[in-house]
Scaffold this motif. Sequence first.
Motif, PDB file in Angstrom:
ATOM      1  N   THR A 175       0.602  12.685   1.097  1.00  0.00           N
ATOM      2  CA  THR A 175       0.119  13.946   1.662  1.00  0.00           C
ATOM      3  C   THR A 175       0.842  15.107   1.004  1.00  0.00           C
ATOM      4  OG1 THR A 175       1.752  13.945   3.457  1.00  0.00           O
ATOM      5  CG2 THR A 175      -0.390  12.901   3.895  1.00  0.00           C
TER       6      THR A 175
ATOM      7  N   ALA B 106      -4.119  15.194   3.289  1.00  0.00           N
ATOM      8  CA  ALA B 106      -4.198  13.922   2.574  1.00  0.00           C
ATOM      9  C   ALA B 106      -4.573  14.150   1.112  1.00  0.00           C
ATOM     10  CB  ALA B 106      -5.222  13.014   3.237  1.00  0.00           C
TER      11      ALA B 106
ATOM     12  N   LYS C  61      -5.329   8.554   0.401  1.00  0.00           N
ATOM     13  CA  LYS C  61      -5.343   7.744   1.619  1.00  0.00           C
ATOM     14  C   LYS C  61      -4.756   6.365   1.308  1.00  0.00           C
ATOM     15  CE  LYS C  61      -9.744   8.011   2.495  1.00  0.00           C
ATOM     16  NZ  LYS C  61     -11.033   7.868   3.222  1.00  0.00           N
ATOM     17  N   GLU C  62      -4.603   5.555   2.340  1.00  0.00           N
ATOM     18  CA  GLU C  62      -3.978   4.259   2.130  1.00  0.00           C
ATOM     19  C   GLU C  62      -4.648   3.524   0.970  1.00  0.00           C
ATOM     20  OE1 GLU C  62      -2.217   1.048   5.092  1.00  0.00           O
ATOM     21  OE2 GLU C  62      -4.406   0.824   4.893  1.00  0.00           O
ATOM     22  N   SER C  63      -3.841   3.142  -0.012  1.00  0.00           N
ATOM     23  CA  SER C  63      -4.352   2.541  -1.247  1.00  0.00           C
ATOM     24  C   SER C  63      -3.533   1.311  -1.601  1.00  0.00           C
ATOM     25  CB  SER C  63      -4.273   3.555  -2.398  1.00  0.00           C
ATOM     26  OG  SER C  63      -5.045   4.711  -2.109  1.00  0.00           O
TER      27      SER C  63
ATOM     28  N   LYS D  25       0.394   5.848   0.553  1.00  0.00           N
ATOM     29  CA  LYS D  25      -0.453   7.013   0.783  1.00  0.00           C
ATOM     30  C   LYS D  25       0.387   8.261   0.552  1.00  0.00           C
ATOM     31  CE  LYS D  25       0.123   6.740   5.845  1.00  0.00           C
ATOM     32  NZ  LYS D  25      -0.604   6.627   7.146  1.00  0.00           N
TER      33      LYS D  25
ATOM     34  N   THR E 149       0.841  -1.195   0.000  1.00  0.00           N
ATOM     35  CA  THR E 149       0.000   0.000   0.000  1.00  0.00           C
ATOM     36  C   THR E 149       0.878   1.249   0.000  1.00  0.00           C
ATOM     37  OG1 THR E 149      -0.140   0.337   2.402  1.00  0.00           O
ATOM     38  CG2 THR E 149      -1.708  -1.218   1.412  1.00  0.00           C
TER      39      THR E 149
END
Length: 703
Positions: free
Chosen positions: A47, A52, A55-57, A45, A43
Motif C-alpha cells: 500500500t 492499495a 493486492k495479495e499476490s 501486498k 504472498t
Amino acid sequence: MKKILINICACLMVISSLSAQELKSPDGNFVMDFSLQKDGTPTYKLTYKGQAIIKESKLGFELKNDEKSLVNNFSIQDTQTNTFNETWKPVWGEVSEITNHYNELAVTLKQAETARKMRIRFRLFNDGLGFRYEFPQQENLVYFVIKEEHTQFAMAGDHTAFWIPGDYDTQEYDYTESKLSEIREEMEDAITPNASQQPFSPTGVQTALMMKTDNGLYINLHEAALINYSTMHLNLDDKNMVFESWLTPDANGDKGYLQAPFNTPWRTIIASDDARDILNSKMTYNLNEPSKIDDTSWIKPVKYVGVWWEMITGKSSWAYTNDFPSIKLGETDYSKATPNGTHGANTENVKKYIDFAAKHGFDAVLVEGWNVGWEDWFGKSKDYVFDFVTPYPDFDVEEIDAYAKSKGIKMMMHHETSSSVRNYERHMDAAYKFMNDHGYTSVKTGYVGDILPRGENHYNQWIVNHYQYALEKAANYKIMINAHEAVRPTGIARTYPNLIGNESARGTEYQAFGGSKPNHVTVLPFTRLIGGPMDYTPGIFEMDISKMNPNNNSHLNATIANQLALYVTMYSPLQMAADIPENYNRFLDAFQFIKDVAVDWDESEYLEAAPGKYVTVARKAKGTNNWFVGNVNGLESRTTKISLDFLEEGKKYEAIIYADAKDAHYKTNPQAYKITKQTVTNTSKLTLTSAPGGGFAISIIEK
C-alpha cells in the motif's frame, strides 16, 4: 490447565507473527505485508498512503521435471530486518549524488517434504519496493531448471497502462495507451513489423510498465540487476487484473538454469501520487551493486555525430559494392569489386564529419558500414558475418585515425553482430585490441535479426549473459559500450558504468521507417529510461525524409524545438546530433542549443510530467552554474508555466529560449521555431506554448 492454555496462546502468537510480517518505508508512506496462505504459499501486498498498490499476490517457482515446485508447503524458518542509508556518487548521471535508503526484510522459507530453503528479500524505499528470491547453498537444491517464475502483481483496479507487446526479441514498438482490460483487443494493432520478433501472448506486455489509476496514483513495474537470468515480461489475467511474471525461454523452452547459491534479479514497484517521483526514482540503480570498475577515469560522457542517418534514410548505403550475390570473408576479393557509389563510410565523406565535429565542439564521430561484409549481413542466418577489423577499400583506417587526431576528435567504433553472438565472442578480443591500437574508446554494438545460435532469443538467460560478457570484456580493454537491440537496461550501469548507453527501445531511426507517435518521447522517460539511459539519437532537423531519399516518404513526427528538448528530457551521457551536417548548416541558430547543452549533470529537477502528455526537466551542467531546460509535448497544444526558483539566489542569468512558433505543428509546420533571449533570476517565471508534437529548450547561462 490455565498454564497450558496460556502456553498454547503464546505459541499461536509466535506462529502468527512468523507467518505475517510487515515492513514500512523509511518515511512510512509504503507498507508491505508478507504472509503465508493456509497451504504455505508465500504472498505479499503493498500500500501507499493507505491505498492499495498491489493486492495479495503469490510468489514462487515452478521447476522443470519436478513435482515439488517451489510454490507452496512453506513454513517460515527465519526473518531478519535491516535499515540501510548511504549516499554514493555515480560516475555519470542526472545527479552528482544518490541516496540509497531502505528498510529490509529477509524471510527464509523451508518447504515441507523436500526441506528446500528459499529466501525472499524485500527492500522498501521511499519510492517503492524491490524484492528478489535467494537460494542458499543446500543439499536438496543444487542444480535446477526454471519452468516458470510465478511472481504475481495483483492490480487494485482497471488502470490506464502505457505498454508495448510482450516479445522475446524486440522492444522496438510504439507505446499503446489503454485500460488493462483493453490490452487483449489492442494487441493486434500494437504488434508492428520488426527485423526479429516473437510475441508470446495476447495479454503479454514488457517492463518497464507504466500505469495510472483512476484516483491519480502512478505505478511502475520493472526489474533491477538482471544478471545470469532470463528477462521478465508480464502476462495479464485480464479477468482478475493480475500480472504474472513470464520469463524469456531458451531454444529448449526452458526459462533458466540455476545453481545454488543464487540470487534472482529484483522485481520492482515504484509508485507515487506525483508522476515526477517516478522519473526522479533511483531505486533501480540502488538495487544494483556498486561499481566493479576501480579506475573509472577513462569513462567519460560523449557528444557525437556520425555517418548513420544518411544510411537510415536510404540516402547512402552500408555496403561497398553491388557486385556479389554473397560474401565469404577471407575469400571474397573486394579489390576487384566495382564501388556502388552510395557507400557512406568512405574516407572523403568521413573527413567531412570530422571537420564538422571539430568546428562545432563535438567529442567523437561514429562511422557505420566501414568494415567488410555488409553486402549480405542481414536475414541470412549466417554465422561468420563480420570480423570487425577489416575495412572496405574506400575506408583508410590509418588516414582517418591521423586526421581525427589532428582535429582533436575521437572515432567511435561500430560492431554490428547481425545477432551472431558466437561470431562476436570469437572475434571480441581482436576487435577490442584493434580499438585500443587505433584510439577508439567507445563502441556501438548491434544485434539486428534473429539470434544465432538458432532458436535462442534476444532476452533469454544465455543471451543476457552474452551482453554481460561483452560489457565486462570491454571494461578490461577500457572501452565504453553503447548496445543497440540488446536487453533493456536494469540499472547495471551502476555496477559497470562503461555501459554508457543502450537503444533497447524504438528510437529515432523509426521516424525514417514510417514514423513514431508524436507523444512517444513523453512515454519513454516513464518506461525505457527507468533502467538506464537511452541512445535515442535525437536532433533531426529535416522532417521530410524524401528530401534525403526521394524513395522514402516517411515524415518525422516532431518539431525542431521538440528535437532540441530531447537532449534534456531523454537523459543520456551519450548524445548524438543525428542529422547530417548539411541540414544543421541550414539552421545554425537552432543548432547552437545542441552545441551548448551538457551531457553530464550535477542536479536534475522534474518540473512537470504526465505520461503520454508532457515532460519538462531542468538540469544543472556538471561543475558549472548553468542550467538547461527541456519540454516535450504530446498530441495537443499546451501552455506551460514554470518557475526558475531552482536557480541560485542573487545570481543573474541569460536565458536563450528555443520555442515552437505560433503556427508550428509536428505534421504541417515542424520547422517553425523562434529564439528569444532575456535576463532571468531565481524569481523569474516563464510562460511558453508547445505545439502538438512540439516543445521548447532553454539555455540558462550565468552572467
